[in-house]
Scaffold this motif. Sequence first.
Motif, PDB file in Angstrom:
ATOM      1  N   THR A 124     -40.359  15.731  -7.625  1.00 13.57           N
ATOM      2  CA  THR A 124     -40.723  17.095  -7.999  1.00 13.57           C
ATOM      3  C   THR A 124     -40.203  18.127  -7.005  1.00 13.57           C
ATOM      4  N   THR A 125     -39.573  17.673  -5.934  1.00 12.04           N
ATOM      5  CA  THR A 125     -38.990  18.596  -4.957  1.00 12.04           C
ATOM      6  C   THR A 125     -37.628  18.075  -4.517  1.00 12.04           C
ATOM      7  N   ILE A 126     -36.796  18.979  -4.029  1.00 18.29           N
ATOM      8  CA  ILE A 126     -35.490  18.580  -3.509  1.00 18.29           C
ATOM      9  C   ILE A 126     -35.657  17.750  -2.245  1.00 18.29           C
ATOM     10  N   ARG A 127     -36.682  18.050  -1.475  1.00 17.10           N
ATOM     11  CA  ARG A 127     -36.941  17.266  -0.261  1.00 17.10           C
ATOM     12  C   ARG A 127     -37.149  15.784  -0.604  1.00 17.10           C
ATOM     13  N   HIS A 128     -37.956  15.530  -1.605  1.00 21.52           N
ATOM     14  CA  HIS A 128     -38.208  14.148  -2.012  1.00 21.52           C
ATOM     15  C   HIS A 128     -36.968  13.523  -2.658  1.00 21.52           C
ATOM     16  N   ALA A 129     -36.200  14.331  -3.367  1.00 12.74           N
ATOM     17  CA  ALA A 129     -34.985  13.823  -3.994  1.00 12.74           C
ATOM     18  C   ALA A 129     -33.982  13.359  -2.931  1.00 12.74           C
ATOM     19  N   LYS A 130     -33.860  14.134  -1.869  1.00 16.75           N
ATOM     20  CA  LYS A 130     -32.934  13.748  -0.796  1.00 16.75           C
ATOM     21  C   LYS A 130     -33.433  12.499  -0.078  1.00 16.75           C
ATOM     22  N   SER A 131     -34.742  12.360   0.051  1.00 15.51           N
ATOM     23  CA  SER A 131     -35.305  11.158   0.651  1.00 15.51           C
ATOM     24  C   SER A 131     -34.995   9.939  -0.211  1.00 15.51           C
ATOM     25  N   ALA A 132     -35.137  10.090  -1.541  1.00 14.28           N
ATOM     26  CA  ALA A 132     -34.829   8.988  -2.453  1.00 14.28           C
ATOM     27  C   ALA A 132     -33.344   8.635  -2.390  1.00 14.28           C
ATOM     28  N   GLU A 133     -32.521   9.652  -2.261  1.00 10.92           N
ATOM     29  CA  GLU A 133     -31.078   9.416  -2.130  1.00 10.92           C
ATOM     30  C   GLU A 133     -30.795   8.573  -0.892  1.00 10.92           C
ATOM     31  N   ARG A 134     -31.464   8.885   0.209  1.00 11.65           N
ATOM     32  CA  ARG A 134     -31.271   8.113   1.438  1.00 11.65           C
ATOM     33  C   ARG A 134     -31.761   6.673   1.286  1.00 11.65           C
ATOM     34  N   LEU A 135     -32.774   6.478   0.435  1.00 14.19           N
ATOM     35  CA  LEU A 135     -33.295   5.126   0.210  1.00 14.19           C
ATOM     36  C   LEU A 135     -32.382   4.281  -0.674  1.00 14.19           C
ATOM     37  N   GLY A 136     -31.382   4.933  -1.272  1.00 18.69           N
ATOM     38  CA  GLY A 136     -30.393   4.177  -2.023  1.00 18.69           C
ATOM     39  C   GLY A 136     -30.542   4.184  -3.527  1.00 18.69           C
ATOM     40  N   VAL A 137     -31.374   5.087  -4.080  1.00 19.26           N
ATOM     41  CA  VAL A 137     -31.496   5.116  -5.537  1.00 19.26           C
ATOM     42  C   VAL A 137     -30.177   5.572  -6.149  1.00 19.26           C
ATOM     43  N   ASP A 138     -29.989   5.247  -7.410  1.00 15.49           N
ATOM     44  CA  ASP A 138     -28.741   5.580  -8.097  1.00 15.49           C
ATOM     45  C   ASP A 138     -28.786   6.944  -8.762  1.00 15.49           C
ATOM     46  N   VAL A 139     -29.972   7.324  -9.234  1.00 15.95           N
ATOM     47  CA  VAL A 139     -30.163   8.581  -9.954  1.00 15.95           C
ATOM     48  C   VAL A 139     -31.538   9.119  -9.578  1.00 15.95           C
ATOM     49  N   VAL A 140     -31.662  10.431  -9.470  1.00 11.37           N
ATOM     50  CA  VAL A 140     -32.990  11.019  -9.332  1.00 11.37           C
ATOM     51  C   VAL A 140     -33.310  11.818 -10.587  1.00 11.37           C
ATOM     52  N   SER A 141     -34.564  11.755 -10.989  1.00  7.58           N
ATOM     53  CA  SER A 141     -35.058  12.517 -12.125  1.00  7.58           C
ATOM     54  C   SER A 141     -35.885  13.676 -11.574  1.00  7.58           C
ATOM     55  N   ILE A 142     -35.403  14.888 -11.808  1.00  4.61           N
ATOM     56  CA  ILE A 142     -36.016  16.074 -11.227  1.00  4.61           C
ATOM     57  C   ILE A 142     -37.045  16.649 -12.194  1.00  4.61           C
ATOM     58  N   ASP A 143     -38.317  16.585 -11.812  1.00  8.91           N
ATOM     59  CA  ASP A 143     -39.414  17.091 -12.638  1.00  8.91           C
ATOM     60  C   ASP A 143     -39.701  18.549 -12.317  1.00  8.91           C
ATOM     61  N   GLY A 144     -39.442  19.422 -13.274  1.00 10.47           N
ATOM     62  CA  GLY A 144     -39.786  20.821 -13.100  1.00 10.47           C
ATOM     63  C   GLY A 144     -41.249  21.085 -13.422  1.00 10.47           C
ATOM     64  N   PHE A 145     -41.707  22.291 -13.134  1.00 11.29           N
ATOM     65  CA  PHE A 145     -43.113  22.666 -13.323  1.00 11.29           C
ATOM     66  C   PHE A 145     -43.548  22.556 -14.785  1.00 11.29           C
ATOM     67  N   GLU A 146     -42.566  22.531 -15.694  1.00 15.36           N
ATOM     68  CA  GLU A 146     -42.874  22.483 -17.119  1.00 15.36           C
ATOM     69  C   GLU A 146     -43.360  21.108 -17.578  1.00 15.36           C
ATOM     70  N   CYS A 147     -43.178  20.102 -16.742  1.00 11.90           N
ATOM     71  CA  CYS A 147     -43.382  18.721 -17.187  1.00 11.90           C
ATOM     72  C   CYS A 147     -44.843  18.380 -17.447  1.00 11.90           C
ATOM     73  N   ALA A 148     -45.047  17.345 -18.255  1.00  8.23           N
ATOM     74  CA  ALA A 148     -46.370  16.756 -18.429  1.00  8.23           C
ATOM     75  C   ALA A 148     -46.700  15.916 -17.213  1.00  8.23           C
ATOM     76  N   GLY A 149     -47.985  15.699 -16.986  1.00 11.09           N
ATOM     77  CA  GLY A 149     -48.371  14.875 -15.846  1.00 11.09           C
ATOM     78  C   GLY A 149     -48.286  15.642 -14.544  1.00 11.09           C
ATOM     79  N   HIS A 150     -47.822  14.978 -13.502  1.00 14.67           N
ATOM     80  CA  HIS A 150     -47.863  15.547 -12.152  1.00 14.67           C
ATOM     81  C   HIS A 150     -46.584  16.309 -11.805  1.00 14.67           C
TER      82      HIS A 150
END
Length: 329
Positions: A124-150
């Motif tokens: 839900t944030t670019i900070r977390h997306a960059k952390s996931a990138e460093r962990l080696g994920v292949d794709v990040v799914s960016i959740d905007g404020f419009e999303c259902a759930g969290h």
Amino acid sequence: MITTALTELLGIRVPVVQGGMQWVGKPPLPAAVSNAGGLGLITALTQPNPEALRTVIRETRVATDKPFGVNLTILPSINPPDYEGFARVAVEEGVKIFETAGNNPGKLIEFFKSHGCIVIHKCTTIRHAKSAERLGVDVVSIDGFECAGHPGEEDIGGIVLLARAAQELKIPYIASGGIGDGRGLAACLALGAAGVNMGTRFMCTVESPIHQNIKEKIVASTEYDTTHIFRTLNNTSRVFKNAVSQQVVAIERRPGGAKFEDVRDLVAGARGRIVFENGDPDYGIWTAGLVLGLIKDIPTCEELLSRIEREAEEIINGMAKLVKAKAKL
């Protein structure tokens, strides 16, 4: 046909992922999404234990020969599920695509990558997306404020988040939240995304395993029919605005605030599950995104994805016509 980094990586025709949804990601839906050209996802924690997940993976494989994946969301819990068991069983069954979400996914990501799997991680944030990138994920799914759930606690909408992802990320990313048609897909591609994730929109399809009354309630609703609960507990969740969620909000707004114990019975997951089984939209808490305002029908997954693909192609081709060659002096 729209080709992106996502379609090439996953081996799918349409750059659309069906989001992992509790009580919804059962074999009929992910199989239908995958057969229609997208990526269907089984929700692991909808199953009571890893062996039950093994069974539904096999059921899904019978129903489709196309790629599909498994969602595994790490949730705060007094008695946490057997995450390692769910992950192990899915890998044993030959699943090669995983959607992860939640806090501290490092061990799961490491396990999946060590077995040659593709990992999509929700952020839900670019900070977390960059952390996931460093962990080696292949794709990040960016959740905007419009999303259902969290949607996180930063309240940043999808347009800014996606544009920021284009500035900051080196790996492909997809958009989640507020997308329900070809116009949304085209817009997200213009913002640099390689595809989109849709949850609420797929709830309202023929193959979705929820009660017909809830599907019809979604069609009858608008973008004004969601609310946020758990705001005061710093665990914001966007849910359908009904009698129960309004009661939760009222309790949170009492002088002195509220503790989770004050709303525990109202927000019990079992009540949300029963909503989808008995068709009473006011029985419990159930998640829904702002995309409610865009949903006007209950198509099959094939009809939905074909329409989204066609609409997006028409819009992209139409946008190209806006660019005129400069006259030579």
